[in-house]
Design a protein around this motif. Structure first.
Motif, PDB file in Angstrom:
ATOM      1  N   MET A 126     -11.016  48.552 -50.555  1.00  0.00           N
ATOM      2  CA  MET A 126     -12.323  48.998 -51.060  1.00  0.00           C
ATOM      3  C   MET A 126     -12.270  50.448 -51.508  1.00  0.00           C
ATOM      4  O   MET A 126     -12.830  50.806 -52.542  1.00  0.00           O
ATOM      5  CB  MET A 126     -13.408  48.826 -49.981  1.00  0.00           C
ATOM      6  N   GLU A 127     -11.589  51.286 -50.726  1.00  0.00           N
ATOM      7  CA  GLU A 127     -11.490  52.703 -51.083  1.00  0.00           C
ATOM      8  C   GLU A 127     -10.704  52.885 -52.376  1.00  0.00           C
ATOM      9  O   GLU A 127     -10.984  53.783 -53.163  1.00  0.00           O
ATOM     10  CB  GLU A 127     -10.837  53.503 -49.951  1.00  0.00           C
ATOM     11  N   LYS A 128      -9.719  52.024 -52.604  1.00  0.00           N
ATOM     12  CA  LYS A 128      -8.933  52.122 -53.831  1.00  0.00           C
ATOM     13  C   LYS A 128      -9.741  51.710 -55.056  1.00  0.00           C
ATOM     14  O   LYS A 128      -9.489  52.187 -56.160  1.00  0.00           O
ATOM     15  CB  LYS A 128      -7.674  51.256 -53.712  1.00  0.00           C
ATOM     16  N   LEU A 129     -10.716  50.816 -54.856  1.00  0.00           N
ATOM     17  CA  LEU A 129     -11.525  50.350 -55.984  1.00  0.00           C
ATOM     18  C   LEU A 129     -12.539  51.389 -56.452  1.00  0.00           C
ATOM     19  O   LEU A 129     -12.901  51.434 -57.614  1.00  0.00           O
ATOM     20  CB  LEU A 129     -12.269  49.063 -55.621  1.00  0.00           C
ATOM     21  N   THR A 130     -13.008  52.191 -55.544  1.00  0.00           N
ATOM     22  CA  THR A 130     -14.046  53.148 -55.898  1.00  0.00           C
ATOM     23  C   THR A 130     -13.789  54.471 -55.202  1.00  0.00           C
ATOM     24  O   THR A 130     -13.171  54.519 -54.154  1.00  0.00           O
ATOM     25  CB  THR A 130     -15.448  52.600 -55.520  1.00  0.00           C
ATOM     26  N   MET A 165      -8.945  64.505 -55.168  1.00  0.00           N
ATOM     27  CA  MET A 165      -8.294  63.511 -54.309  1.00  0.00           C
ATOM     28  C   MET A 165      -8.119  64.034 -52.888  1.00  0.00           C
ATOM     29  O   MET A 165      -8.334  63.305 -51.915  1.00  0.00           O
ATOM     30  CB  MET A 165      -6.943  63.103 -54.900  1.00  0.00           C
ATOM     31  N   ALA A 166      -7.751  65.304 -52.752  1.00  0.00           N
ATOM     32  CA  ALA A 166      -7.554  65.887 -51.420  1.00  0.00           C
ATOM     33  C   ALA A 166      -8.877  65.934 -50.656  1.00  0.00           C
ATOM     34  O   ALA A 166      -8.924  65.589 -49.465  1.00  0.00           O
ATOM     35  CB  ALA A 166      -6.957  67.288 -51.543  1.00  0.00           C
ATOM     36  N   ALA A 167      -9.956  66.333 -51.328  1.00  0.00           N
ATOM     37  CA  ALA A 167     -11.272  66.387 -50.672  1.00  0.00           C
ATOM     38  C   ALA A 167     -11.753  64.983 -50.325  1.00  0.00           C
ATOM     39  O   ALA A 167     -12.312  64.761 -49.242  1.00  0.00           O
ATOM     40  CB  ALA A 167     -12.280  67.093 -51.576  1.00  0.00           C
ATOM     41  N   VAL A 211     -12.216  59.816 -46.563  1.00  0.00           N
ATOM     42  CA  VAL A 211     -11.665  58.480 -46.293  1.00  0.00           C
ATOM     43  C   VAL A 211     -11.080  58.421 -44.887  1.00  0.00           C
ATOM     44  O   VAL A 211     -11.325  57.467 -44.144  1.00  0.00           O
ATOM     45  CB  VAL A 211     -10.605  58.093 -47.347  1.00  0.00           C
ATOM     46  N   LEU A 212     -10.338  59.440 -44.498  1.00  0.00           N
ATOM     47  CA  LEU A 212      -9.762  59.459 -43.153  1.00  0.00           C
ATOM     48  C   LEU A 212     -10.845  59.466 -42.084  1.00  0.00           C
ATOM     49  O   LEU A 212     -10.747  58.756 -41.085  1.00  0.00           O
ATOM     50  CB  LEU A 212      -8.851  60.677 -42.984  1.00  0.00           C
ATOM     51  N   ARG A 213     -11.897  60.274 -42.292  1.00  0.00           N
ATOM     52  CA  ARG A 213     -13.005  60.295 -41.330  1.00  0.00           C
ATOM     53  C   ARG A 213     -13.650  58.922 -41.230  1.00  0.00           C
ATOM     54  O   ARG A 213     -13.961  58.439 -40.145  1.00  0.00           O
ATOM     55  CB  ARG A 213     -14.061  61.323 -41.758  1.00  0.00           C
ATOM     56  N   ARG A 214     -13.862  58.288 -42.400  1.00  0.00           N
ATOM     57  CA  ARG A 214     -14.471  56.953 -42.393  1.00  0.00           C
ATOM     58  C   ARG A 214     -13.586  55.950 -41.669  1.00  0.00           C
ATOM     59  O   ARG A 214     -14.059  55.120 -40.897  1.00  0.00           O
ATOM     60  CB  ARG A 214     -14.727  56.469 -43.823  1.00  0.00           C
ATOM     61  N   LEU A 215     -12.278  56.003 -41.937  1.00  0.00           N
ATOM     62  CA  LEU A 215     -11.362  55.079 -41.277  1.00  0.00           C
ATOM     63  C   LEU A 215     -11.388  55.246 -39.764  1.00  0.00           C
ATOM     64  O   LEU A 215     -11.404  54.262 -39.028  1.00  0.00           O
ATOM     65  CB  LEU A 215      -9.934  55.272 -41.792  1.00  0.00           C
TER      66      LEU A 215
END
Length: 173
Positions: free
Chosen positions: A15-19, A84-86, A91-95
């Motif tokens: 999902m993260e890769k799609l959007t 991408m870095a931000a 993404v890491l926090r969400r994971l």
């Protein structure tokens, strides 16, 4: 359970890769902080004695092969890398959050559903039906229950007859 969790994490990553969507205000703060270093990065590229550049929040990056590119391309690449870095921090926090929630959810379901089913199977599926036999009504209790039901039926019929007699008496008075 481990395989289910692995599949679940894979779905989240897909999902993260799609959007590249986030409503987290930390994303803009991080991106703006990284982009504030863009001019220093460009200055380091122009100065031929620097081979690495320290980006606050990312660490040291090699700039050796970057000098061959034109400035507009470098500016776009820098912007994209900082976005991408931000975003990756979000993404890491969400994971981490989603994984903690997922583990709690799975543990609760394991205890409440799957283990309960296993315990019931264990109790009723083995021991030659000993538990099932304990739950069956004994013949003496069944006979007493039947007598009570007959008595309740007779009392109910008596009540109806008595009510009819009372109605006739009150009508005749």
């Amino acid at each position: 359970m481990k395989e289910r969790s692995r599949n679940w994490v894979t779905e989240i990553i897909q999902m993260e890769k799609l959007t590249d969507y986030t409503s987290d205000p930390a994303y803009l703060n991080d991106w703006n902080g990284l982009m504030a270093q863009q001019q220093k990065f460009m200055d380091a590229l122009e100065n031929s004695c620097f081979f690495e550049f320290q980006i606050e929040g990312l660490g040291e990056v090699s700039i050796r092969g970057q000098r061959a590119y034109e400035q507009p391309v470098l500016l776009q690449a820098f912007d994209l890398k900082m976005r991408m870095a931000a975003y990756w921090k979000i993404v890491l926090r969400r994971l981490v959050d989603f994984m903690a929630l997922h583990l709690q959810f799975c543990a609760r379901n394991l205890v409440n559903k799957e283990m309960e089913e296993e315990i019931v199977k264990e109790l009723f599926g083995r021991h030659d039906g000993a538990i099932e036999g304990m739950l069956e009504e004994s013949p003496t209790i069944a006979a007493k229950r039947e007598k009570l039901n007959v008595s309740i039926k007779l009392l109910s019929e008596s009540k109806n007859v008595l009510a009819n007699i009372m109605d006739r008496i009150t009508t005749n008075i």
